[in-house]
Design a protein around this motif. Structure first.
Motif, PDB file in Angstrom:
ATOM      1  N   LYS A   1       0.754  -1.100  -0.065  1.00 15.10           N
ATOM      2  CA  LYS A   1       0.116   0.027  -0.046  1.00 15.10           C
ATOM      3  C   LYS A   1       0.815   1.334  -0.143  1.00 15.10           C
ATOM      4  O   LYS A   1       0.627   2.180  -0.624  1.00 15.10           O
ATOM      5  CB  LYS A   1      -1.090  -0.074   1.377  1.00 15.10           C
TER       6      LYS A   1
ATOM      7  N   CYS B   1       3.910   1.431  -1.281  1.00 17.70           N
ATOM      8  CA  CYS B   1       4.426   1.802  -2.494  1.00 17.70           C
ATOM      9  C   CYS B   1       3.474   2.126  -3.544  1.00 17.70           C
ATOM     10  O   CYS B   1       3.691   3.162  -4.409  1.00 17.70           O
ATOM     11  CB  CYS B   1       5.056   0.374  -3.298  1.00 17.70           C
ATOM     12  N   GLN B   2       2.246   1.737  -3.489  1.00 18.81           N
ATOM     13  CA  GLN B   2       1.250   2.269  -4.307  1.00 18.81           C
ATOM     14  C   GLN B   2       0.884   3.574  -4.261  1.00 18.81           C
ATOM     15  O   GLN B   2       0.820   4.539  -4.995  1.00 18.81           O
ATOM     16  CB  GLN B   2      -0.115   1.437  -4.027  1.00 18.81           C
ATOM     17  N   THR B   3       0.580   3.943  -2.857  1.00 17.52           N
ATOM     18  CA  THR B   3       0.475   5.510  -2.645  1.00 17.52           C
ATOM     19  C   THR B   3       1.677   6.440  -2.971  1.00 17.52           C
ATOM     20  O   THR B   3       1.476   7.452  -3.618  1.00 17.52           O
ATOM     21  CB  THR B   3       0.249   5.637  -1.023  1.00 17.52           C
TER      22      THR B   3
ATOM     23  N   SER C   1       4.189   5.921  -5.045  1.00 13.98           N
ATOM     24  CA  SER C   1       4.567   5.905  -6.371  1.00 13.98           C
ATOM     25  C   SER C   1       3.772   7.049  -7.353  1.00 13.98           C
ATOM     26  O   SER C   1       4.296   7.193  -8.503  1.00 13.98           O
ATOM     27  CB  SER C   1       4.309   4.415  -7.055  1.00 13.98           C
ATOM     28  N   GLN C   2       2.792   7.674  -6.708  1.00 11.93           N
ATOM     29  CA  GLN C   2       2.110   8.655  -7.219  1.00 11.93           C
ATOM     30  C   GLN C   2       2.508  10.009  -6.979  1.00 11.93           C
ATOM     31  O   GLN C   2       1.908  10.975  -7.584  1.00 11.93           O
ATOM     32  CB  GLN C   2       0.490   8.458  -6.883  1.00 11.93           C
TER      33      GLN C   2
ATOM     34  N   ASN D   1       2.317   2.653 -13.508  1.00  9.54           N
ATOM     35  CA  ASN D   1       1.689   1.258 -13.187  1.00  9.54           C
ATOM     36  C   ASN D   1       1.743   0.793 -11.654  1.00  9.54           C
ATOM     37  O   ASN D   1       1.063  -0.010 -11.091  1.00  9.54           O
ATOM     38  CB  ASN D   1       2.592   0.099 -13.664  1.00  9.54           C
ATOM     39  N   GLY D   2       2.247   1.797 -11.010  1.00 13.67           N
ATOM     40  CA  GLY D   2       2.576   1.677  -9.542  1.00 13.67           C
ATOM     41  C   GLY D   2       1.208   1.814  -8.371  1.00 13.67           C
ATOM     42  O   GLY D   2       1.372   1.265  -7.457  1.00 13.67           O
ATOM     43  N   GLY D   3       0.372   2.486  -8.972  1.00  9.56           N
ATOM     44  CA  GLY D   3      -0.708   2.752  -8.107  1.00  9.56           C
ATOM     45  C   GLY D   3      -2.013   1.951  -8.342  1.00  9.56           C
ATOM     46  O   GLY D   3      -3.069   1.894  -7.923  1.00  9.56           O
ATOM     47  N   SER D   4      -1.797   0.861  -8.878  1.00 11.84           N
ATOM     48  CA  SER D   4      -2.697  -0.202  -9.709  1.00 11.84           C
ATOM     49  C   SER D   4      -3.343  -0.763  -8.059  1.00 11.84           C
ATOM     50  O   SER D   4      -2.629  -1.029  -7.055  1.00 11.84           O
ATOM     51  CB  SER D   4      -2.206  -1.387 -10.261  1.00 11.84           C
ATOM     52  N   GLY D   5      -4.623  -0.998  -8.047  1.00  9.33           N
ATOM     53  CA  GLY D   5      -5.217  -1.269  -6.955  1.00  9.33           C
ATOM     54  C   GLY D   5      -5.358  -2.971  -6.886  1.00  9.33           C
ATOM     55  O   GLY D   5      -5.650  -3.634  -6.011  1.00  9.33           O
TER      56      GLY D   5
ATOM     57  N   VAL E   1      -3.403  -6.499  -6.588  1.00 11.32           N
ATOM     58  CA  VAL E   1      -2.487  -7.269  -5.831  1.00 11.32           C
ATOM     59  C   VAL E   1      -2.619  -8.743  -5.875  1.00 11.32           C
ATOM     60  O   VAL E   1      -3.825  -9.197  -5.430  1.00 11.32           O
ATOM     61  CB  VAL E   1      -2.275  -6.810  -4.484  1.00 11.32           C
TER      62      VAL E   1
END
Length: 70
Positions: A5, A7-9, A11-12, A61-65, A67
């Motif tokens: 999470k 990394c997803q957050t 990365s934006q 691509n990093g914010g993809s939901g 996993v």
């Protein structure tokens, strides 16, 4: 999953990417959490523009939901 999470957050956020240069002059980047902790490190790139393309890919691509739990 907290690490994912983070990394997803992060990365934006452009300011979460720290652009660096290795001893051999290869550009690379690290992704940092809000706390300043390194949460990802890129490969070594052949040029600054290649590194910026890598950052753009992580942002895209990093914010993809999605996993996949292995």
């Amino acid at each position: 999953m907290n690490g994912i999470k983070s990394c997803q957050t992060n990365s934006q956020k452009d300011d979460a990417f720290e652009r660096k240069v290795a001893k051999d002059d290869s550009p690379y980047f690290v992704l940092k959490a809000g706390s300043g902790q390194t949460i990802g490190k890129s490969e070594m790139y052949s040029s600054k523009s290649a590194m910026e393309n890598g950052i753009a890919s992580v942002k895209a691509n990093g914010g993809s939901g999605t996993v996949d739990a292995a």
